[in-house]
Design a protein around this motif. Structure first.
Motif, short mmCIF file in Angstrom:
data_model
loop_
_atom_site.label_atom_id
_atom_site.label_comp_id
_atom_site.label_asym_id
_atom_site.label_seq_id
_atom_site.Cartn_x
_atom_site.Cartn_y
_atom_site.Cartn_z
N GLY A 15 0.80 -1.22 0.00
CA GLY A 15 0.00 0.00 0.00
C GLY A 15 0.83 1.27 0.00
N GLY A 16 2.12 1.13 0.18
CA GLY A 16 3.00 2.29 0.22
C GLY A 16 3.41 2.77 -1.15
N SER A 17 4.30 3.76 -1.15
CA SER A 17 4.76 4.39 -2.39
C SER A 17 6.27 4.47 -2.42
CB SER A 17 4.18 5.80 -2.51
OG SER A 17 2.77 5.79 -2.55
N LEU A 18 6.78 4.46 -3.63
CA LEU A 18 8.20 4.69 -3.88
C LEU A 18 8.34 5.49 -5.16
CD1 LEU A 18 10.11 1.33 -3.21
CD2 LEU A 18 10.36 3.46 -1.94
N ARG A 19 9.44 6.21 -5.24
CA ARG A 19 9.74 6.97 -6.46
C ARG A 19 11.13 6.59 -6.92
NH1 ARG A 19 7.96 11.75 -8.89
NH2 ARG A 19 9.56 13.05 -9.87
N LEU A 20 11.19 6.08 -8.14
CA LEU A 20 12.47 5.72 -8.74
C LEU A 20 12.91 6.83 -9.69
CD1 LEU A 20 11.86 1.97 -9.69
CD2 LEU A 20 12.67 2.93 -7.52
#
Length: 116
Positions: A15-20
């Motif tokens: 449910g979380g987020s990441l930015r590559l």
């Protein structure tokens, strides 16, 4: 020589987020498209998303509705915002660049792990 430097991978809860992010550099590099592919454990590499210099995007089925690709042409940088992450998004994510001369370059990969 073309270099791709990836950043932003890591461990995140479902449910979380990441930015590559990926920055491309190299003398006389003229980029047509940039993007991301991924390789889950024990599976083949698959398309996540690509974006051309004109802003045309193409998303793989795994990314539609949850991931957003963006690009800064001036900085030769491509970003991938990943939201609502699931355990099945666990993979090594690879930056990909296609030059206007149709040469293809790959980053070394960054690990994304989605787990509680």
């Amino acid at each position: 020589q073309v270099q791709l430097v990836e950043s932003g991978g890591g461990l995140v809860q479902p449910g979380g987020s990441l930015r590559l992010s990926c920055e491309a550099s190299g003398s006389s590099l003229s980029i047509y498209a940039m993007g991301w592919y991924r390789q889950p454990p024990g599976k083949q590499r698959e398309l996540v998303a690509t974006i051309t210099s004109g802003g045309k995007t193409n998303y793989g089925d795994c990314a539609k509705g949850r991931f957003t690709i963006s690009r800064d042409n001036a900085k030769n940088t491509v970003n991938l915002q990943m939201n609502s992450l699931k355990p099945e998004d666990t993979a090594v994510y690879y930056c990909n660049v296609v030059s206007r001369r149709a040469a293809t370059y790959w980053g070394q990969g960054t690990q994304v792990t989605v787990s509680s």
